[in-house]
Structure formats: structure tokens, C-alpha cells
Design a protein around this motif. Structure first.
Motif, short mmCIF file in Angstrom:
data_model
loop_
_atom_site.label_atom_id
_atom_site.label_comp_id
_atom_site.label_asym_id
_atom_site.label_seq_id
_atom_site.Cartn_x
_atom_site.Cartn_y
_atom_site.Cartn_z
N THR A 179 1.06 -1.36 -0.06
CA THR A 179 0.13 -0.16 0.18
C THR A 179 0.83 1.07 -0.06
O THR A 179 0.54 2.32 -0.88
N LEU A 180 2.03 1.02 0.69
CA LEU A 180 2.83 2.39 0.89
C LEU A 180 3.48 2.76 -0.27
O LEU A 180 3.63 3.71 -0.91
N GLU A 181 4.01 1.62 -1.15
CA GLU A 181 4.42 1.78 -2.44
C GLU A 181 3.73 2.25 -3.56
O GLU A 181 3.76 3.11 -4.16
N ALA A 182 2.27 1.64 -3.26
CA ALA A 182 1.27 2.08 -4.43
C ALA A 182 1.06 3.66 -4.00
O ALA A 182 0.59 4.20 -4.80
N LEU A 183 0.77 3.96 -2.78
CA LEU A 183 0.69 5.43 -2.62
C LEU A 183 1.67 6.28 -3.31
O LEU A 183 1.52 7.51 -3.79
N CYS A 184 3.02 6.02 -3.01
CA CYS A 184 4.04 6.78 -3.54
C CYS A 184 4.06 6.89 -4.98
O CYS A 184 4.37 7.72 -5.73
N TYR A 185 3.76 5.54 -5.70
CA TYR A 185 3.47 5.64 -7.16
C TYR A 185 2.34 6.70 -7.65
O TYR A 185 2.64 7.56 -8.54
N TYR A 186 1.16 6.52 -6.77
CA TYR A 186 -0.04 7.37 -7.07
C TYR A 186 0.48 8.90 -7.03
O TYR A 186 0.21 9.73 -7.88
N ALA A 187 1.18 9.03 -5.92
CA ALA A 187 1.58 10.54 -5.84
C ALA A 187 2.46 11.06 -6.75
O ALA A 187 2.41 12.28 -7.09
N HIS A 188 3.11 10.21 -7.56
CA HIS A 188 4.02 10.81 -8.72
C HIS A 188 3.26 10.53 -9.84
O HIS A 188 4.00 10.74 -11.13
N GLY A 189 2.00 10.49 -10.01
CA GLY A 189 1.48 10.37 -11.23
C GLY A 189 1.30 9.10 -12.13
O GLY A 189 0.95 8.97 -13.22
N LEU A 190 1.80 8.01 -11.58
CA LEU A 190 1.97 6.74 -12.18
C LEU A 190 0.75 6.07 -11.63
O LEU A 190 0.05 6.35 -10.78
N MET A 191 0.72 4.88 -12.39
CA MET A 191 -0.68 3.98 -12.25
C MET A 191 -0.23 3.01 -11.21
O MET A 191 0.89 2.92 -10.92
N ILE A 192 -1.45 2.26 -10.77
CA ILE A 192 -1.26 1.35 -9.78
C ILE A 192 -2.06 0.16 -10.49
O ILE A 192 -3.07 0.24 -11.01
N GLY A 193 -1.56 -1.02 -9.93
CA GLY A 193 -2.23 -2.27 -10.65
C GLY A 193 -3.54 -2.26 -10.77
O GLY A 193 -4.30 -2.59 -11.66
N PRO A 194 -4.49 -2.00 -9.69
CA PRO A 194 -5.81 -2.36 -9.89
C PRO A 194 -6.57 -1.24 -10.89
O PRO A 194 -7.57 -1.68 -11.40
N LEU A 195 -5.92 -0.27 -10.99
CA LEU A 195 -6.44 0.76 -12.30
C LEU A 195 -5.81 0.34 -13.56
O LEU A 195 -6.34 1.05 -14.40
N GLU A 196 -4.82 -0.45 -13.72
CA GLU A 196 -4.02 -0.68 -14.94
C GLU A 196 -4.59 -2.02 -15.86
O GLU A 196 -4.52 -2.10 -16.93
N THR A 197 -4.44 -2.95 -14.72
CA THR A 197 -4.51 -4.34 -15.28
C THR A 197 -6.07 -4.61 -15.62
O THR A 197 -6.91 -4.06 -15.07
N PRO A 198 -6.29 -5.38 -16.76
CA PRO A 198 -7.43 -5.90 -16.94
C PRO A 198 -8.29 -6.54 -15.91
O PRO A 198 -7.92 -7.13 -15.10
N GLU A 199 -9.51 -6.39 -15.96
CA GLU A 199 -10.44 -6.91 -15.05
C GLU A 199 -10.30 -8.52 -15.01
O GLU A 199 -10.39 -9.20 -16.14
N GLY A 200 -10.20 -8.99 -13.82
CA GLY A 200 -10.01 -10.65 -13.57
C GLY A 200 -8.37 -11.02 -13.79
O GLY A 200 -8.09 -12.05 -13.44
N ALA A 201 -7.70 -10.24 -14.28
CA ALA A 201 -6.16 -10.34 -14.18
C ALA A 201 -5.44 -10.26 -12.80
O ALA A 201 -6.09 -9.76 -12.06
N SER A 202 -4.57 -11.13 -12.74
CA SER A 202 -3.82 -11.09 -11.36
C SER A 202 -3.42 -9.83 -11.10
O SER A 202 -2.31 -9.27 -11.86
N GLN A 203 -3.73 -9.01 -9.95
CA GLN A 203 -3.16 -7.71 -9.59
C GLN A 203 -2.04 -7.82 -8.50
O GLN A 203 -1.52 -6.76 -8.15
N LEU A 204 -1.78 -9.05 -8.13
CA LEU A 204 -0.66 -9.08 -7.06
C LEU A 204 0.54 -10.06 -7.67
O LEU A 204 0.20 -11.08 -8.38
N ASP A 205 1.75 -9.82 -7.56
CA ASP A 205 2.73 -10.66 -7.62
C ASP A 205 3.11 -11.70 -6.37
O ASP A 205 3.37 -11.10 -5.28
#
Length: 239
Positions: A179-205
Motif C-alpha cells: 500500500t505504501l509503494e502504491a501510494l508513492c507511485y500514485y503521488a508521482h502520477g503513475l498508475m497502480i495495478g488495480p487501475l491498470e490491469t484488465p478485470e480478472g487479471a492477477s493484480q498481485l505478484d
């Protein structure tokens, strides 16, 4: 999720907090009601830090098993003190000031960084100090990683007129870290997995974070084999 930070509360901090509450400090106890935290990366980092502090205020509790262990270590801790530790909450007053006011080696604003001064009851500051440092370590690493990814896009646009889509795909080994990594990415205007990956695709490594082992010649094949075997045994134990 932020309760993961609670586990970083040390037994020694709980013991010192109990002694402070009961007025029986040891000579080595140095409890203070103030903590100074440098903000090394400017106002965007400050905004991210304050957002995470708000989450920590909502979720911080002294872990019950550690309170029990502290009382087993120091039988002088009273029932009232134990109840007070269980009820303890992080409710700080936070002020911003130039870091140069505390560290003469850094530049003063506008070129120099700020610091946050966090005030609370001395025993509470003692309890949350290690979790706050853990939070700062994660945030600093994640923020720098996101900043570097953002800079790649900026340079690409300047040199080629286009840029790759960079998004955060969290590992599954820590909800807090992810969550902290995602927050930092979002703060820099980058995308986060749940907003970028297709529905039903794995959003976690779901793999473990990688550890690269590199050796320089001459290579001892026996040592490399031993390292591989040890790693396989460790991963087998984690399954």
C-alpha cells in the motif's frame, strides 16, 4: 493493514514506558515527548508522510502479546499500568520547521529540507518511535523508487515524444508495504495495478521478493551448489 507497524513496538520500549508511567525510571531511560523527523524529499514526500501518519493514528495499538511478555519480564508492572498500555493511543501534534534549526549541516529553506516535530506524551513517543522509523524507511525507499520511475517517463517524453506506461504491481508478502509503494507511485502520477490491469487479471505478484546472488571468478561450484540447496530448503519451509 497499518497494524503491521504495531509489531515493531520493542519490548524494551514497553518496559521503559511502563516505568515512566509508574515513576520508577532507570538511569538509562531517556523518554522525551518530542520526536524530530527529517523530510528529505520535499513537499510531496511530506504530504505522503502525513497521509500515512493519519492512518497510523487510527490503527496504532501496543501489541497485547508484547505487553504480556513485558509484564513477565518486569513483574513490578501493575494491573493499572497494563490497562494503560492497552488503552494507549498515538494522538500527536505535528509541526513543520526547517531542518536547519536542528541540523546546522543542512541548508535552510527554500533550498533546504523541512522536518516534522511530533509531540505526544513521553511514554507514547517511546512506544511509537520504532514503528515510525520503520514507516519512514519503507516510505523513503518506495518514494525514491517511484520518483525514479517518474523521471524515466519525463526523460522519455523529452527525448522521444512518448513515454512507457509505468504502474505498480504489488507483491503479496506485505499489505502495508504494498500500500505504501502504491501510494508513492500514485503521488508521482503513475498508475497502480488495480487501475491498470484488465478485470480478472492477477493484480498481485505472489512470488517472493528476489535475491540475486553473484560471484566473481574463480567460482567455487561447491559453494554455489550449497547456496542453491540452502535457498531451496528455506523456500520449502515457507510453503
Amino acid at each position: 493493514m497499518f497494524t503491521e507497524l504495531n509489531a515493531w513496538t520493542p519490548i524494551q520500549a514497553i518496559l521503559a514506558a511502563a516505568r515512566d508511567v509508574e515513576g520508577r525510571k532507570f538511569s538509562e531511560d531517556r523518554l522525551e515527548g518530542q520526536l524530530i523527523m527529517p523530510m528529505p524529499h520535499g513537499q510531496l514526500f511530506e504530504a505522503v508522510f502525513l497521509r500515512t501518519i493519519a492512518w497510523m493514528v487510527e490503527s496504532y495499538r501496543v501489541p497485547n502479546p508484547k505487553i504480556a511478555l513485558a509484564r513477565a519480564t518486569d513483574p513490578a508492572i501493575t494491573d493499572e499500568t497494563e490497562a494503560g498500555l492497552r488503552a494507549a493511543r498515538f494522538n500527536p501534534t505535528i509541526r513543520r520547521a526547517p531542518l536547519a534549526a536542528f541540523d546546522k549541516s543542512v541548508a535552510a529553506p527554500p533550498g533546504g529540507p523541512n522536518a516534522f516535530i511530533i509531540d505526544d506524551q513521553p511514554f507514547v513517543i517511546e512506544l511509537v518511535m520504532a514503528p515510525l522509523r520503520c514507516l519512514m524507511d519503507i516510505l523513503t525507499f518506495s518514494f525514491e523508487s517511484a520518483r525514479d520511475a517518474h523521471d524515466i517517463g519525463v526523460i522519455a517524453r523529452e527525448t522521444t515524444g512518448g513515454a512507457p506506461t509505468i504502474f505498480h504491481r504489488p507483491y503479496a508478502d506485505s499489505r502495508l508495504y504494498a500500500t505504501l509503494e502504491a501510494l508513492c507511485y500514485y503521488a508521482h502520477g503513475l498508475m497502480i495495478g488495480p487501475l491498470e490491469t484488465p478485470e480478472g487479471a492477477s493484480q498481485l505478484d505472489i512470488s517472493y521478493r528476489a535475491v540475486n546472488v553473484r560471484s566473481r571468478p574463480p567460482v567455487d561450484a561447491g559453494l554455489l551448489s550449497l547456496a542453491r540447496t540452502s535457498m531451496e530448503e528455506m523456500l520449502h519451509g515457507l510453503r
